[in-house]
Design a protein around this motif. Structure first.
Motif, PDB file in Angstrom:
ATOM      1  N   ILE A   1      67.191 -45.946  20.889  1.00  0.00           N
ATOM      2  CA  ILE A   1      67.144 -47.176  21.906  1.00  0.00           C
ATOM      3  C   ILE A   1      66.527 -46.963  23.196  1.00  0.00           C
ATOM      4  CG2 ILE A   1      69.429 -46.953  22.601  1.00  0.00           C
ATOM      5  CD1 ILE A   1      69.673 -49.938  22.869  1.00  0.00           C
TER       6      ILE A   1
ATOM      7  N   LEU B   1      69.247 -56.036  23.182  1.00  0.00           N
ATOM      8  CA  LEU B   1      69.422 -54.825  22.579  1.00  0.00           C
ATOM      9  C   LEU B   1      71.029 -54.258  22.847  1.00  0.00           C
ATOM     10  CD1 LEU B   1      66.172 -52.831  23.727  1.00  0.00           C
ATOM     11  CD2 LEU B   1      66.810 -53.811  21.412  1.00  0.00           C
TER      12      LEU B   1
ATOM     13  N   TYR C   1      66.502 -48.260  16.661  1.00  0.00           N
ATOM     14  CA  TYR C   1      65.771 -49.411  16.742  1.00  0.00           C
ATOM     15  C   TYR C   1      64.351 -49.248  16.068  1.00  0.00           C
ATOM     16  CZ  TYR C   1      69.513 -51.256  19.299  1.00  0.00           C
ATOM     17  OH  TYR C   1      70.854 -51.754  19.379  1.00  0.00           O
TER      18      TYR C   1
ATOM     19  N   VAL D   1      65.538 -58.320  16.423  1.00  0.00           N
ATOM     20  CA  VAL D   1      65.826 -56.899  16.665  1.00  0.00           C
ATOM     21  C   VAL D   1      66.200 -56.128  15.396  1.00  0.00           C
ATOM     22  CG1 VAL D   1      67.104 -55.245  17.566  1.00  0.00           C
ATOM     23  CG2 VAL D   1      66.692 -57.049  18.737  1.00  0.00           C
TER      24      VAL D   1
ATOM     25  N   VAL E   1      67.221 -52.888  13.148  1.00  0.00           N
ATOM     26  CA  VAL E   1      68.066 -51.606  13.269  1.00  0.00           C
ATOM     27  C   VAL E   1      68.066 -51.039  12.083  1.00  0.00           C
ATOM     28  CG1 VAL E   1      70.347 -50.690  14.025  1.00  0.00           C
ATOM     29  CG2 VAL E   1      69.323 -52.879  15.153  1.00  0.00           C
TER      30      VAL E   1
END
Length: 153
Positions: A7, A33, A44, A62, A64
């Motif tokens: 991240i 985030l 990420y 986002v 992940v």
């Protein structure tokens, strides 16, 4: 070596590369985030700013990768930094999570998407919504260079 960015590296890279494009968003990328990591921890994979969405406001998408290798897509309201949708990505339409509830073939989904937004298909992703509904996410680039993300269930 992993091709996934932690991240702190991803957030820094995006701020440097896309800083002017994200100006005026009140630091909401970083807040999104943080909101995403509170729901799904991991590396990420990708963060995209979508200025137009079906929600009626801009969002951050986002992606992940969790510790088990599962990829998740979280949609974050770019103005309020709140998570509004969570989906699990699967490798293909033959994944049992996708296939068992699939209503249309990939070819039909692509035909539907390009009928709405003519252009070149850049990518197709296979997602399972929070309620188990399978969805094709099809990225299309039109003749003007605009990228459209179309979801077909």
């Amino acid at each position: 070596m992993s091709n996934k960015l932690p991240i702190y590296m991803l957030a820094g890279s995006l701020s440097l590369v896309a800083g002017p494009a994200l100006a005026g968003h009140g630091g909401s990328m970083e807040k999104c985030l943080k909101a995403a990591s509170a729901i799904k921890s991991g590396d990420y994979v990708k963060v995209e700013y979508l200025s137009f969405s079906d929600f009626g406001f801009p969002v951050y998408e986002v992606e992940v990768m969790d510790k088990d290798g599962n990829e998740w897509e979280l949609m974050c309201n770019a103005k309020e930094a709140t998570i509004i949708e969570v989906e699990r990505e699967v490798e293909s339409s033959s994944d049992p999570l996708f296939k068992n509830r699939m209503k249309v073939s990939e070819a039909e989904a692509k035909k539907t998407a390009t009928a709405m937004y003519p252009g070149k298909i850049e990518e197709t992703e296979y997602e399972v919504e929070f309620d188990g509904e399978p969805v094709y996410e099809i990225d299309i680039v039109d003749d003007d260079g605009t990228e459209w993300k179309v979801e077909v269930s």
